[in-house]
Design an enzyme around this catalytic site. Sequence first.
Site, PDB file in Angstrom:
ATOM      1  N   GLU A   2      29.922  79.900  62.651  1.00 18.83           N
ATOM      2  CA  GLU A   2      28.968  79.041  63.256  1.00 18.83           C
ATOM      3  C   GLU A   2      29.770  78.411  64.313  1.00 18.83           C
ATOM      4  O   GLU A   2      28.927  77.853  65.297  1.00 18.83           O
ATOM      5  CB  GLU A   2      28.965  77.724  62.219  1.00 18.83           C
ATOM      6  CG  GLU A   2      27.768  76.780  62.504  1.00 18.83           C
ATOM      7  CD  GLU A   2      28.161  75.651  63.547  1.00 18.83           C
ATOM      8  OE1 GLU A   2      27.198  75.106  63.896  1.00 18.83           O
ATOM      9  OE2 GLU A   2      29.193  75.342  63.934  1.00 18.83           O
ATOM     10  N   CYS A  17      26.435  78.118  57.794  1.00 16.68           N
ATOM     11  CA  CYS A  17      27.296  78.762  56.695  1.00 16.68           C
ATOM     12  C   CYS A  17      26.894  79.699  56.037  1.00 16.68           C
ATOM     13  O   CYS A  17      27.685  80.259  55.135  1.00 16.68           O
ATOM     14  CB  CYS A  17      27.388  77.433  55.950  1.00 16.68           C
ATOM     15  SG  CYS A  17      27.953  75.839  56.669  1.00 16.68           S
ATOM     16  N   THR A  50      33.916  65.143  55.995  1.00 23.30           N
ATOM     17  CA  THR A  50      33.537  66.584  55.601  1.00 23.30           C
ATOM     18  C   THR A  50      34.105  67.509  56.452  1.00 23.30           C
ATOM     19  O   THR A  50      33.296  68.753  56.393  1.00 23.30           O
ATOM     20  CB  THR A  50      32.170  66.833  55.225  1.00 23.30           C
ATOM     21  OG1 THR A  50      31.256  66.537  56.100  1.00 23.30           O
ATOM     22  CG2 THR A  50      31.776  65.606  54.105  1.00 23.30           C
ATOM     23  N   HIS A  60      27.896  77.406  47.411  1.00 17.99           N
ATOM     24  CA  HIS A  60      28.618  76.937  48.591  1.00 17.99           C
ATOM     25  C   HIS A  60      28.931  75.266  48.700  1.00 17.99           C
ATOM     26  O   HIS A  60      28.229  74.488  48.170  1.00 17.99           O
ATOM     27  CB  HIS A  60      27.482  77.215  49.815  1.00 17.99           C
ATOM     28  CG  HIS A  60      27.642  76.451  50.959  1.00 17.99           C
ATOM     29  ND1 HIS A  60      29.218  76.812  51.731  1.00 17.99           N
ATOM     30  CD2 HIS A  60      27.216  75.546  51.934  1.00 17.99           C
ATOM     31  CE1 HIS A  60      28.862  75.977  52.906  1.00 17.99           C
ATOM     32  NE2 HIS A  60      28.177  75.251  52.949  1.00 17.99           N
ATOM     33  N   ASN A  65      35.497  71.373  54.829  1.00 14.49           N
ATOM     34  CA  ASN A  65      34.420  72.251  54.995  1.00 14.49           C
ATOM     35  C   ASN A  65      35.065  73.510  56.016  1.00 14.49           C
ATOM     36  O   ASN A  65      35.484  73.236  56.990  1.00 14.49           O
ATOM     37  CB  ASN A  65      33.236  71.724  55.783  1.00 14.49           C
ATOM     38  CG  ASN A  65      32.002  72.528  55.500  1.00 14.49           C
ATOM     39  OD1 ASN A  65      31.798  73.411  55.031  1.00 14.49           O
ATOM     40  ND2 ASN A  65      30.945  72.085  55.842  1.00 14.49           N
TER      41      ASN A  65
HETATM   42  N1  COA Z   1      33.070  55.072  44.766  1.00 12.00           N
HETATM   43  C1  COA Z   1      32.535  56.384  44.254  1.00 12.00           C
HETATM   44  N2  COA Z   1      31.378  57.188  45.003  1.00 12.00           N
HETATM   45  C2  COA Z   1      30.844  56.620  45.880  1.00 12.00           C
HETATM   46  C3  COA Z   1      31.439  55.288  46.501  1.00 12.00           C
HETATM   47  C4  COA Z   1      32.345  54.653  45.880  1.00 12.00           C
HETATM   48  N3  COA Z   1      33.181  53.524  46.304  1.00 12.00           N
HETATM   49  N4  COA Z   1      30.542  55.170  47.547  1.00 12.00           N
HETATM   50  C5  COA Z   1      29.688  55.822  47.482  1.00 12.00           C
HETATM   51  N5  COA Z   1      29.947  57.006  46.658  1.00 12.00           N
HETATM   52  C6  COA Z   1      29.073  58.164  46.460  1.00 12.00           C
HETATM   53  C7  COA Z   1      27.660  57.854  46.636  1.00 12.00           C
HETATM   54  O1  COA Z   1      27.048  57.323  45.426  1.00 12.00           O
HETATM   55  C8  COA Z   1      27.241  59.274  46.943  1.00 12.00           C
HETATM   56  O2  COA Z   1      27.320  59.906  45.805  1.00 12.00           O
HETATM   57  P1  COA Z   1      25.698  61.025  45.232  1.00 12.00           P
HETATM   58  O3  COA Z   1      25.201  61.398  46.365  1.00 12.00           O
HETATM   59  O4  COA Z   1      26.040  61.658  44.117  1.00 12.00           O
HETATM   60  O5  COA Z   1      24.849  59.281  44.914  1.00 12.00           O
HETATM   61  C9  COA Z   1      28.311  59.967  47.913  1.00 12.00           C
HETATM   62  O6  COA Z   1      29.687  58.941  47.422  1.00 12.00           O
HETATM   63  C10 COA Z   1      28.188  60.095  49.226  1.00 12.00           C
HETATM   64  O7  COA Z   1      27.735  58.745  49.590  1.00 12.00           O
HETATM   65  P2  COA Z   1      26.495  58.293  50.758  1.00 12.00           P
HETATM   66  O8  COA Z   1      26.289  57.003  51.208  1.00 12.00           O
HETATM   67  O9  COA Z   1      25.534  59.260  50.340  1.00 12.00           O
HETATM   68  O10 COA Z   1      27.262  59.120  51.771  1.00 12.00           O
HETATM   69  P3  COA Z   1      27.007  59.230  53.528  1.00 12.00           P
HETATM   70  O11 COA Z   1      25.605  58.842  53.710  1.00 12.00           O
HETATM   71  O12 COA Z   1      27.901  58.542  54.116  1.00 12.00           O
HETATM   72  O13 COA Z   1      27.119  60.741  53.847  1.00 12.00           O
HETATM   73  C11 COA Z   1      26.457  62.966  53.577  1.00 12.00           C
HETATM   74  C12 COA Z   1      26.821  61.773  52.922  1.00 12.00           C
HETATM   75  C13 COA Z   1      26.277  64.208  52.868  1.00 12.00           C
HETATM   76  C14 COA Z   1      25.062  62.828  54.123  1.00 12.00           C
HETATM   77  C15 COA Z   1      27.228  63.265  54.964  1.00 12.00           C
HETATM   78  O14 COA Z   1      28.728  63.492  54.402  1.00 12.00           O
HETATM   79  C16 COA Z   1      26.878  64.350  55.625  1.00 12.00           C
HETATM   80  O15 COA Z   1      26.038  64.346  56.550  1.00 12.00           O
HETATM   81  N6  COA Z   1      27.577  65.621  55.673  1.00 12.00           N
HETATM   82  C17 COA Z   1      27.321  66.760  56.566  1.00 12.00           C
HETATM   83  C18 COA Z   1      26.132  67.437  55.999  1.00 12.00           C
HETATM   84  C19 COA Z   1      26.319  68.471  54.770  1.00 12.00           C
HETATM   85  O16 COA Z   1      27.384  68.795  54.463  1.00 12.00           O
HETATM   86  N7  COA Z   1      24.935  68.772  54.006  1.00 12.00           N
HETATM   87  C20 COA Z   1      25.361  69.427  52.832  1.00 12.00           C
HETATM   88  C21 COA Z   1      24.272  70.478  52.637  1.00 12.00           C
HETATM   89  S1  COA Z   1      24.680  71.842  53.698  1.00 12.00           S
END
Ligand code: COA
Length: 383
Positions: free
Chosen positions: A79, A111, A152, A233, A272
């Site tokens: 990528e 990916c 990530t 993945h 990642n």
């Molecule tokens: N203790 C334990 N877990 C916790 C926590 C704590 N104190 N605080 C948050 N969490 C959990 C949330 O409940 C969530 O879990 P769940 O989805 O099973 O409910 C997880 O941690 C992530 O929290 P969230 O608030 O959703 O995180 P975020 O909005 O900051 O970001 C992504 C999460 C995935 C959107 C972000 O990492 C991202 O954009 N990543 C890149 C894109 C990606 O990889 N996409 C995947 C498909 S390709």
Amino acid sequence: MIIGIHDLDVATAHYVLDLDEMAQALGVDPAKYEKGLGQDEFSVPAPDEDIVTMAAEAASRVLSRNDRTRIRSVLFATETGIDQSKAAGVFVHGLLGLPHTVRTVEFKQACYSGTAALQAAVNQVARYPEDQVLVITADVARYAVGTGGEPTQGAGAVAMLVAADPNLVVIEPGSGVYTSDVNDFWRPNDSSTPFVEGKLSLDAYMDANVGAWDDLVAQRGLSITDIDRFMHHQPFTKMARKAHSRLAEHVGLPLGDDLIEQSMVYNRRIGNSYTASLYFGLVAQLHAGDALEGRRLGLFSYGSGSVAEFFTAVVQEGYSDYLHPENVTQSLDRRVPLTFEEYRDLHANYIGESDNVETPIVTAAPFRFTGITDRVRQYEARS
Ligand code: COA
């Protein structure tokens, strides 16, 4: 004739950031990263590393054990391409001293493209059984600071030699495939970091997972119980858990986390690695010390945008004699820990332009990105 992965090996970057360090600096509960995302740390490249240096290291480990004159193609999936025109694999071809009688090309689809490269390699060998194909997946996952994707990030490469009568796994004919035009993650030509619709990407990934599974069932008549281990993945390892439970719900059967657990060991530490991530999952599963001879692995490959494929691989007799877990341990353990400030400095000083530059000598790896001269990227192989 059976065709598949005959040998494989890996590389990652010089530095590592512990996610507890990031959590403390950003005032986030460390459990969010460790449990919520399923990540412990991530690899960070030094200024003199990139996809080419990691790819060359992983591939050189594979070539040291095999006859390079049988290689007829180098298929490089990434990528994070380093040039809009020239394939990164051509730099690797030069660094490794491969024969001129080789086809070299780059594959792109977020990916996912490593899987397209792997299938193209299998198809080439089906037509020319004496050929061997070097498939390389390598990426630097670099998100903008302050975004949900920042914890990530990661970097790594997996190189695989595809051949007839393979030592490790046979790639079985017939995949489930799935394409859907969705803007969940994309990176315009003028941006070194992606734009991400985080929640949409989770849904798009899970829709693709069940969509590709359904197509696999339609193509092959397989049942979920025909699969002994799953590798989904892993942009972050919690994503694989989410997909696995959604798949269980979809097929109406319980699928224990024990079927995916071992595939996540390396990705928790590397972060990642986009195209390489699924294949680090495969390496971790093969290294797990489970007696997997004759077992069928189900691999789910996803690339945002989006394209996905669910395919199967059968583990060969004696496969564990051809594995080199010590290389993964060495790559992971030699990484130098960063403070959060040092990591952010490296992130800010990323070389995204093609102006003349000489990089400092930092990496201990066998290949270095030495800089840019007259817009040409320069590399060196240390002996
Ligand atoms: N203790 C334990 N877990 C916790 C926590 C704590 N104190 N605080 C948050 N969490 C959990 C949330 O409940 C969530 O879990 P769940 O989805 O099973 O409910 C997880 O941690 C992530 O929290 P969230 O608030 O959703 O995180 P975020 O909005 O900051 O970001 C992504 C999460 C995935 C959107 C972000 O990492 C991202 O954009 N990543 C890149 C894109 C990606 O990889 N996409 C995947 C498909 S390709």
